[in-house]
Scaffold this active site. Structure first.
Site, PDB file in Angstrom:
ATOM      1  N   LYS A 124       0.847  -1.191   0.000  1.00 14.74           N
ATOM      2  CA  LYS A 124       0.000   0.000   0.000  1.00 14.74           C
ATOM      3  C   LYS A 124       0.885   1.245   0.000  1.00 14.74           C
ATOM      4  O   LYS A 124       1.957   1.251   0.632  1.00 14.74           O
ATOM      5  CB  LYS A 124      -0.895  -0.044   1.247  1.00 14.74           C
ATOM      6  CG  LYS A 124      -2.011   0.970   1.261  1.00 14.74           C
ATOM      7  CD  LYS A 124      -2.944   0.696   2.438  1.00 14.74           C
ATOM      8  CE  LYS A 124      -4.080   1.697   2.522  1.00 14.74           C
ATOM      9  NZ  LYS A 124      -5.022   1.386   3.597  1.00 14.74           N
TER      10      LYS A 124
ATOM     11  N   SER B  48      -9.807  -1.419   6.488  1.00 14.73           N
ATOM     12  CA  SER B  48      -9.255  -1.243   5.142  1.00 14.73           C
ATOM     13  C   SER B  48      -8.559  -2.453   4.545  1.00 14.73           C
ATOM     14  O   SER B  48      -8.095  -2.377   3.409  1.00 14.73           O
ATOM     15  CB  SER B  48      -8.302  -0.074   5.134  1.00 14.73           C
ATOM     16  OG  SER B  48      -9.054   1.094   5.109  1.00 14.73           O
TER      17      SER B  48
ATOM     18  N   SER C 237      -9.556   1.140   2.511  1.00 15.11           N
ATOM     19  CA  SER C 237      -8.756   2.002   1.660  1.00 15.11           C
ATOM     20  C   SER C 237      -7.617   1.254   0.968  1.00 15.11           C
ATOM     21  O   SER C 237      -6.948   1.839   0.118  1.00 15.11           O
ATOM     22  CB  SER C 237      -8.187   3.151   2.497  1.00 15.11           C
ATOM     23  OG  SER C 237      -7.391   2.653   3.549  1.00 15.11           O
TER      24      SER C 237
END
Ligand code: GLN
Length: 440
Positions: free
Chosen positions: A39, A138, A114
């Site tokens: 990420k 997330s 996310s």
């Protein structure tokens, strides 16, 4: 598919799905043992790191996050940094200053957030594993929307050194993959004590003893407000668990419904202090008018550099921490957090895991997301927020598909440090569950 062909077609694949913010130019696997992505809120030496925010544009960290250096140390090759909501603020990865990843099963739909780009990469690329981060769901949310396995380990299990913080008391680093066995394998690599993150130093070792799950508790509030498809698939999954000899019991969890308001108070309070460091001086965006007074300079950079959701959270979080309001909001939210932990502990005295669907609906279309208010999208996290607030490990298992072929997931929550049982559960489930990959 070989590693070489994955690397060779990376640019094309990314043009279709938009999963990477930055990616490797190098199409040779060399002596890499495996390929991984991370990420974009995890610092990486050789790739720009922006955490989905314009304010960090051009930031090239001089160090690797601990989890990235551990993956490299185990023979991994970092091939991309995955698109995400700005600083992790969102449920659909649509609050990004850069590209919004598209769902592998339907390009008109979101990947979840996310860590949306990570779930997308895990599903789309062959033999791929991706590192995600969860503050309020997330990892499990995008894993559910993209039909992959995903674990957010116990808070403190994986060092947060090199993570661009959202809410420090909530952030957890974990793994997403189409193979259940990867969760155990790679959490074992990235976990462990790291003196650069004191919260990682209290952890007991991962045992990997293979103790599975014999009984699960389903909170009554966790099966409210589901779409018809999610409800049907979840009920079928409960039957399937029963047929494997697992005891399933509905339970009351009184604090469940208070987790969302408490989470958004704590998360925005912590986020608003974390974002104070972005002022156009140390990292990323710096092209301001230097003849301005320093506070005017900061304001001009922050006005341009932060997106709407980041600004909303700065306002909310600054308000809830204000003298005069602090006790009413932040302190209260911390009390609720303790109630959530106590409720889980009480239930987990008699059960091995708490189980709910992961998300109340399948991945929405982008036009539906545009019509949602901020409050509606906050509420969509009511199933993933409670375990995050409690710092307990939780794992998404793909468990079915709706009539359009969109994936549906269920979420197992274990007691602190009990990842091992969750891994074993997922590995058992995988033996009989037929995971689908999208047709290219
Ligand atoms: N959707 C939640 C939020 O916006 C959780 C996001 C996360 O875990 N980073 O806060």
């Amino acid at each position: 598919m070989t590693m070489q062909s994955v690397l060779g077609s990376l640019r094309e694949t990314n043009a279709r799905y938009g999963m990477f913010h930055a990616m490797t130019e190098d199409t040779e696997p060399g002596d890499a043992g495996f390929l991984f992505s991370a990420k974009d809120n995890l610092t990486s030496k050789d790739m720009e790191t922006c955490a989905g925010s314009r304010i960090l544009e051009g930031y090239h960290p001089v160090f690797d996050a601990t989890c990235i250096s551990k993956m490299r140390g185990a023979g991994g090759k970092l091939i991309g940094k995955t698109n995400m909501d700005e600083f992790g603020f969102g449920t659909f990865s649509a609050n990004s200053a850069y590209e919004v990843p598209r769902n592998p099963f339907d390009l008109e739909r979101a990947c979840g957030g996310s860590s949306g780009g990570s779930a997308c990469a895990a599903m789309v690329l062959e033999d791929h594993v991706s590192i995600g981060v969860s503050t309020g769901g997330s990892i499990c949310c995008p894993a559910s929307f993209c039909g992959v396995y995903g674990i957010a380990p116990t808070y403190g299990r994986v060092s947060r050194y090199g993570l661009i913080d959202y809410g420090n008391s909530l952030d957890k680093i974990g793994i997403l993959s189409t193979r259940a066995g990867d969760l155990r394998k790679y959490v074992n690599i990235i976990a462990g004590k790291d003196e650069r993150d004191p919260t990682s130093c209290m952890q007991p070792e991962l045992k990997n003893e293979g103790r599975g799950i014999k009984s699960v508790a389903v909170p009554k509030d966790g099966v409210q407000g589901l779409s018809a498809d999610v409800e049907r698939v979840f009920r079928d999954s409960l039957e399937s668990l029963r047929s494997r000899g697992i005891d399933v019991e509905e339970v009351d969890m009184p604090s469940f419904k208070y987790a969302i308001p408490a989470y958004y108070v704590i998360a925005t309070s912590e986020a608003s202090t974390n974002l104070a460091r972005y002022v156009g001086m140390r990292y990323g965006m710096q092209e301001g008018d230097l003849s301005l007074k320093f506070d005017d300079y900061f304001s001009s950079i922050r006005s341009q550099g932060f997106g709407d959701e980041a600004k909303r959270r700065i306002l909310l979080g600054t308000f809830t921490r204000m003298v005069g309001y602090r006790d009413r909001y932040y302190a209260k939210a911390r009390q609720v957090r303790q109630l959530v932990i106590d409720d889980y502990r009480k239930i987990l005295r008699n059960h091995d895991a708490v189980l709910t669907p992961t998300m109340p609906f399948v991945a929405p279309r982008f036009d539906e997301i545009e019509r949602m208010t901020a409050l509606e999208s906050y509420k969509a996290d009511y199933l993933t927020v409670p375990p995050n607030l409690a710092g307990m490990p939780h794992l998404n298992v793909p468990c079915g598909y709706d009539s359009d072929g969109m994936p549906i997931g269920m979420q197992f929550v274990g007691d602190h440090w009990s990842e091992d049982s969750l891994f074993t559960m997922a590995e058992d489930w995988e033996r009989t569950f037929e995971l689908r990959r999208p047709s290219a």
